[in-house]
Design an enzyme around this catalytic site. Structure first.
Site, PDB file in Angstrom:
ATOM      1  N   LYS A   1       0.965  -1.131   0.061  1.00  0.00           N
ATOM      2  CA  LYS A   1       0.135   0.102   0.017  1.00  0.00           C
ATOM      3  C   LYS A   1       0.710   1.140   0.066  1.00  0.00           C
ATOM      4  O   LYS A   1       2.032   1.267   0.633  1.00  0.00           O
ATOM      5  CB  LYS A   1      -0.648  -0.110   1.194  1.00  0.00           C
ATOM      6  CG  LYS A   1      -1.899   1.275   1.370  1.00  0.00           C
ATOM      7  CD  LYS A   1      -2.728   1.016   2.658  1.00  0.00           C
ATOM      8  CE  LYS A   1      -4.005   1.876   2.582  1.00  0.00           C
ATOM      9  NZ  LYS A   1      -4.632   1.750   3.894  1.00  0.00           N
TER      10      LYS A   1
ATOM     11  N   SER B   1      -9.826   1.713   2.670  1.00  0.00           N
ATOM     12  CA  SER B   1      -8.800   2.658   2.061  1.00  0.00           C
ATOM     13  C   SER B   1      -7.986   1.812   1.395  1.00  0.00           C
ATOM     14  O   SER B   1      -7.140   2.161   0.088  1.00  0.00           O
ATOM     15  CB  SER B   1      -8.215   3.662   2.881  1.00  0.00           C
ATOM     16  OG  SER B   1      -7.133   2.883   3.657  1.00  0.00           O
TER      17      SER B   1
ATOM     18  N   SER C   1     -10.030  -0.252   6.864  1.00  0.00           N
ATOM     19  CA  SER C   1      -9.782  -0.127   5.653  1.00  0.00           C
ATOM     20  C   SER C   1      -8.668  -1.414   5.208  1.00  0.00           C
ATOM     21  O   SER C   1      -8.389  -1.233   3.882  1.00  0.00           O
ATOM     22  CB  SER C   1      -8.513   1.063   5.615  1.00  0.00           C
ATOM     23  OG  SER C   1      -9.013   2.417   5.735  1.00  0.00           O
TER      24      SER C   1
END
Lengths: 487, 95
Positions: free
Chosen positions: A78, A159, A183
């Site tokens: 990420k 997210s 997330s």
């Protein structure tokens, strides 16, 4: 032979050990898949050269008899984790051109164990969002399609949307995510993969771009529970550079996957049965209860009476912490600078242009609830309610070993949906936020499909630092669900 | 709570975010609806409840008071939009 990109992390590990293929071949297969799937926009930065160099090094180590736990296994990271020498954006315009001169603790652990970096995965700006639509680098498309509207692009959740899409779309064997209010777990549910949020303090936050420091926690996103156990074993560990990192040995998580949950007590909280929840989700939850019962677990009704206060609590605490953490983006030390007549105007211009709308909203809410005259009414009140929410779980875990709930109140929705009403978007996290506020480990396991043909996850929540029980039950749930659908 | 436009402008300034005048009404509406929504917490009885500041049940660790890191200003300044002679450079603050 199964395509190299269809292997689980565990299968790829075995194949490398047996010499069925090399790390270079495995990495090339994934780089080719990434190239073909660029329309998903799952990656902000691809790092093919670095990936090939890391793969060659892994093959060389193996040839020399020095093999590491993740040697030669290609993963996505990420783009919230700082990676030395590789642009790190946090999905924001304000970090324009930022190339960290240091490596986050979690990714350093992955490279120490031999993993290969494929690229930096897309995400909501500063991890603020539940659909990956707030990224400055554009939205991510979910590799799944609705049965009745296959032409419609869907969100991957957020997210950690790029991470989830990459793993579901067979672009990476596994990915790192971060979870502040859901997330990791919510996008895992939307994309039909496993997403594991460890106990707060289990993985170091050092070098992860901060959103809400009392909630942020890194964790693995994978296609199986075993793969999550493998990844977590490398990601976790004490780090003196993170003041809330916990100095405990990292257990052998794979050993927890015994397949035996006989006698375990699984709590089912009635407060998670919310109005307007689709029937398919309620049915899947009941199915999950049956699966665990059939595996020998005892099902216990529990009450978490403050559950419905969790979302408003979160949306005070998280923006408050964010407004403080994001004060560092001022155009002085890194990233974007937009000139102004004086220093203050430079700050204001930089932050107006550099932050997207959702980030601006949260920074302003946070600023307001922390401001003189409102601190007690909002922030202090929310911290007190947070105590009540955590206490609910403490009480429940006096009688149960884990709690089973749905992960999200819906399947993946369309890219254009829920964009006009911030609160409608916030409701996505209704089932994931309580465990975040209490700092507990939680996992989403793909368990079935909704009426629209899209994946749905079930969530297991465990005691602090009892990741092993969560993994053990998740493994049994995964076996029972036998989720074989693919995008 | 419904915020008035002056309050929204004040928050924007406190947050150091330039908010053009035409953007104030939209932001006013969004912030007001979020604040109204979170105010449901007012009904929760929290008498005698301690605020939770961290889930980590530990005090802050202490380390030896000695230099453990540093000595590489060029790495610290590597990402600065503007730096001069080993310092971050900003617009003139003092006339």
């Amino acid at each position: 032979m199964t395509a190299l990109t269809d292997l689980t992390l565990a299968e790829a590990r075995t194949g490398l050990a047996r010499g069925d293929f090399t790390a270079v071949e495995l990495t090339e297969a994934h780089l080719a898949a990434i190239e073909k799937a660029r329309t998903l926009n799952a990656f902000i930065s691809e790092t093919p050269d670095r990936a090939m160099a890391m793969a060659r090094a892994a093959d060389a180590r193996r040839a020399a008899g020095d093999t590491r736990p993740l040697d030669g296994l290609p993963v996505a990271v990420k783009d919230l984790f700082c990676t030395e020498g590789v642009r790190t954006t946090a999905g924001s315009h304000i970090l324009d051109g930022f190339v960290p001169t240091y490596e986050s603790a979690v990714t350093a652990n992955l490279w120490r164990d031999g993993a290969v970096l494929l690229g930096k995965a897309n995400l909501d700006e500063f991890a603020m969002g539940s659909s990956n639509t707030t990224s400055y680098f554009g939205p991510v498309t979910n590799p799944w399609r609705r049965r009745d509207a296959p032409e419609a692009d869907l969100v991957p959740g957020g997210s950690s949307g790029g991470s989830a899409a990459a793993v579901a779309g067979r672009l990476a064997l596994a990915a790192t995510g971060t979870d502040t209010g859901g997330s990791i777990r919510q996008p895992a549910s939307f994309c039909g993969i496993v997403g594991f949020k460890p106990t707060y303090g289990r993985c170091s936050r050092w070098g992860i771009v901060a959103f809400a420091s009392s909630l942020d926690q890194a964790g693995p996103m994978t296609r199986t529970v075993r793969d999550a156990a493998i990844m977590l074993g490398s990601m976790a560990g004490f780090d003196p550079k993170d003041s809330t990192s916990v100095d405990r040995p990292v257990p052998a998580y794979e050993a927890a996957l015994t397949g035996d949950i006989r006698g375990l007590r699984i709590g089912v909280p009635k407060e998670y049965r919310v109005d307007g929840m689709p029937a398919a989700i309620d049915a899947l939850w009941r199915q999950g209860i049956d699966w665990l019962k059939q595996a020998g677990a005892e099902i216990v009704d529990v009450s978490l009476p403050n559950t419905h206060h969790a979302l408003p609590t979160y949306y005070i605490v998280a923006p408050a912490e964010a407004s403080s953490n994001l004060a560092r983006y001022d155009g002085v030390r890194y990233g974007l600078r937009v000139p102004g007549k004086n220093l203050v105007e430079m700050y204001e211009n930089t932050r107006a242009e550099g932050f997207g709308r959702e980030v601006q909203r949260r920074v302003m809410i946070g600023t307001y609830v922390l401001s003189a005259g409102y601190y007690d009414a909002y922030y202090l009140k929310a911290q007190k309610v947070r105590s009540l929410i955590a206490r609910d779980f403490t009480h429940a875990f006096e009688t149960v070993d884990a709690v089973l709930t749905p992960t999200a109140p819906s399947t993946a929705f369309g890219l254009q949906d829920k964009q006009d009403d911030p609160i409608a978007m916030y409701l996505n996290d209704v089932f994931t936020v309580p465990a975040s506020l209490a700092g507990l480990p939680g996992v989403s396991v793909p368990a079935g499909l909704g009426d629209d043909g899209l994946p749905l996850g079930l969530q297991l929540i465990g005691r602090p630092f009892d990741e092993e029980t969560v993994l053990r039950v998740a493994d049994v749930l995964e076996t029972a669900a036998d989720f074989t659908a693919r995008p | 709570m419904a915020l008035d436009q002056a309050t929204v402008a004040k928050i924007a300034h406190l947050a150091r975010i330039k908010l053009p005048e035409e953007a104030v009404p939209g932001m006013q509406q969004e912030l007001s609806s979020i604040l109204t929504w979170v105010e449901q917490l007012e009904t929760v009885d929290t008498d005698g409840v301690e605020p939770m500041t961290s889930v980590a049940h530990q005090g802050l660790r202490r380390r030896d008071d000695s230099v453990a890191d540093g000595g590489y200003p060029e790495r610290v300044l590597a990402n600065a939009p503007d730096s001069q002679a080993g310092f971050y450079a900003v617009p003139k603050v003092v006339e």
